[in-house]
Design a protein around this motif. Structure first.
Motif, PDB file in Angstrom:
ATOM      1  N   TYR A 106      -1.812   2.004  -9.451  1.00  0.00           N
ATOM      2  CA  TYR A 106      -1.157   2.065  -8.052  1.00  0.00           C
ATOM      3  C   TYR A 106      -0.745   0.415  -7.710  1.00  0.00           C
ATOM      4  O   TYR A 106      -0.231   0.102  -6.708  1.00  0.00           O
ATOM      5  CB  TYR A 106      -1.812   2.541  -6.784  1.00  0.00           C
ATOM      6  CG  TYR A 106      -1.598   3.928  -6.916  1.00  0.00           C
ATOM      7  CD1 TYR A 106      -0.715   4.556  -5.963  1.00  0.00           C
ATOM      8  CD2 TYR A 106      -2.440   4.961  -7.603  1.00  0.00           C
ATOM      9  CE1 TYR A 106      -0.530   5.885  -5.948  1.00  0.00           C
ATOM     10  CE2 TYR A 106      -2.359   6.313  -7.388  1.00  0.00           C
ATOM     11  CZ  TYR A 106      -1.274   6.678  -6.810  1.00  0.00           C
ATOM     12  OH  TYR A 106      -1.207   8.108  -6.697  1.00  0.00           O
ATOM     13  N   GLY A 134      -0.389  11.024  -9.905  1.00  0.00           N
ATOM     14  CA  GLY A 134       0.607  10.125  -9.706  1.00  0.00           C
ATOM     15  C   GLY A 134       1.107   9.654 -11.243  1.00  0.00           C
ATOM     16  O   GLY A 134       2.202   9.232 -11.525  1.00  0.00           O
ATOM     17  N   GLY A 205       6.420   7.727  -5.584  1.00  0.00           N
ATOM     18  CA  GLY A 205       5.323   7.855  -4.677  1.00  0.00           C
ATOM     19  C   GLY A 205       5.369   9.366  -4.171  1.00  0.00           C
ATOM     20  O   GLY A 205       5.225   9.267  -2.869  1.00  0.00           O
ATOM     21  N   THR A 207       4.397  12.492  -4.939  1.00  0.00           N
ATOM     22  CA  THR A 207       3.236  13.438  -5.431  1.00  0.00           C
ATOM     23  C   THR A 207       2.729  14.100  -4.036  1.00  0.00           C
ATOM     24  O   THR A 207       2.614  13.386  -2.987  1.00  0.00           O
ATOM     25  CB  THR A 207       2.278  13.102  -6.155  1.00  0.00           C
ATOM     26  OG1 THR A 207       1.376  12.247  -5.717  1.00  0.00           O
ATOM     27  CG2 THR A 207       2.821  12.331  -7.357  1.00  0.00           C
ATOM     28  N   GLU A 210      -0.094  12.176  -2.889  1.00  0.00           N
ATOM     29  CA  GLU A 210       0.070  11.089  -2.225  1.00  0.00           C
ATOM     30  C   GLU A 210       0.728  11.234  -0.837  1.00  0.00           C
ATOM     31  O   GLU A 210       0.460  10.342   0.266  1.00  0.00           O
ATOM     32  CB  GLU A 210       1.013  10.269  -2.890  1.00  0.00           C
ATOM     33  CG  GLU A 210       0.561   9.538  -4.337  1.00  0.00           C
ATOM     34  CD  GLU A 210       1.550   9.076  -5.280  1.00  0.00           C
ATOM     35  OE1 GLU A 210       1.780   7.857  -5.573  1.00  0.00           O
ATOM     36  OE2 GLU A 210       2.293  10.055  -5.787  1.00  0.00           O
TER      37      GLU A 210
END
Length: 246
Positions: A106, A134, A205, A207, A210
């Motif tokens: 990330y 992710g 970003g 998913t 997330e």
């Protein structure tokens, strides 16, 4: 903060260092708390870029400390614990495992030494937080399946080949290289860097996990707010509430 994570400023760069080398920089609940505070500090501060690194050459981060488990490690992840429109460069050496790999994933850019090893062996301990999914937006699907399900260590050279990291450098050079990149980012036009990062983050970003984390964080702010307590008090006291936005 506990001292297991430190925040230093070098020019326009924030240097965030995991400092628990005796435990391979495994994440304790206190370190998760510290990192959550640190990412908010970075978001609110004047520093234009950050380097995430670790003390010692043996391990960037060996994941969650299984002797002192935290179940909400998302709070320590850059871009999830706090909204960031400034880039983070991870400098990785040695073991980068489980939640430690999530921290690197990330980050916006990753510099790793030739000796770095990336792994997600959660299937062997019966744990899966979901954020690792992710990876599917970041590397080819078959590589993602191999990495998440087989759990075998991936050497830095292959991680570079599949696009998981940005550069492989000689042992001991990872932090210096990451700092050089961060200084370039800090010296660049802030609006351009912010816009590029925002668009990239919006693209990858997405998913379900997330989105759930971001929603839970937003709702948590309301639940923990002074305004909620004021609203409830005003209802009980039959008066108009005096909201502060806090």
């Amino acid at each position: 903060m506990s001292g297991s994570v430190t925040y230093d400023v070098d020019g326009g760069v924030a240097v965030v260092t995991l400092r628990r080398p005796d435990k391979l920089n495994a994440l304790s609940p206190r370190m998760v708390d510290d990192l959550q505070e640190i990412w908010q500090r970075f978001a609110d501060g004047d520093e234009r870029a950050a380097v995430l690194t670790a003390e010692g050459e043996r391990s960037f981060c060996a994941g969650i400390d299984l002797g002192d488990v935290t179940h909400d490690m998302w709070r320590c992840v850059p871009g999830l614990s706090a909204d960031l429109d400034k880039p983070v460069v991870a400098a990785v050496s040695g073991h980068c495992i489980g939640a430690g790999w999530v921290l690197a994933q990330y980050s916006d850019l990753v510099v790793a030494t030739e000796t770095a090893r990336f792994a997600y062996p959660e299937g062997r301990v019966g744990a899966f937080g979901g954020l690792a999914s992710g990876i599917v937006a970041r590397v080819p699907q078959k590589v993602a399946a191999e990495f998440l399900m087989l759990g075998e260590p991936m050497p830095a050279a292959r991680a570079y080949d599949v696009g998981m990291i940005n550069a492989v450098v000689a042992p001991g050079e990872h932090t210096a290289t990451a700092m050089a990149w961060a200084r370039k980012l800090a010296a660049a036009a802030p609006l351009v860097i912010k816009t590029a990062k925002t668009l990239i983050d919006q693209h990858i970003g997405q998913t379900a996990v997330e989105q759930h984390v971001r929603t839970a964080r937003l709702l948590g702010r309301v639940t923990a707010s002074d305004d909620l307590q004021e609203g409830l008090a005003a209802f009980r006291e039959r008066r108009e509430p005096r909201f502060s936005g806090q």
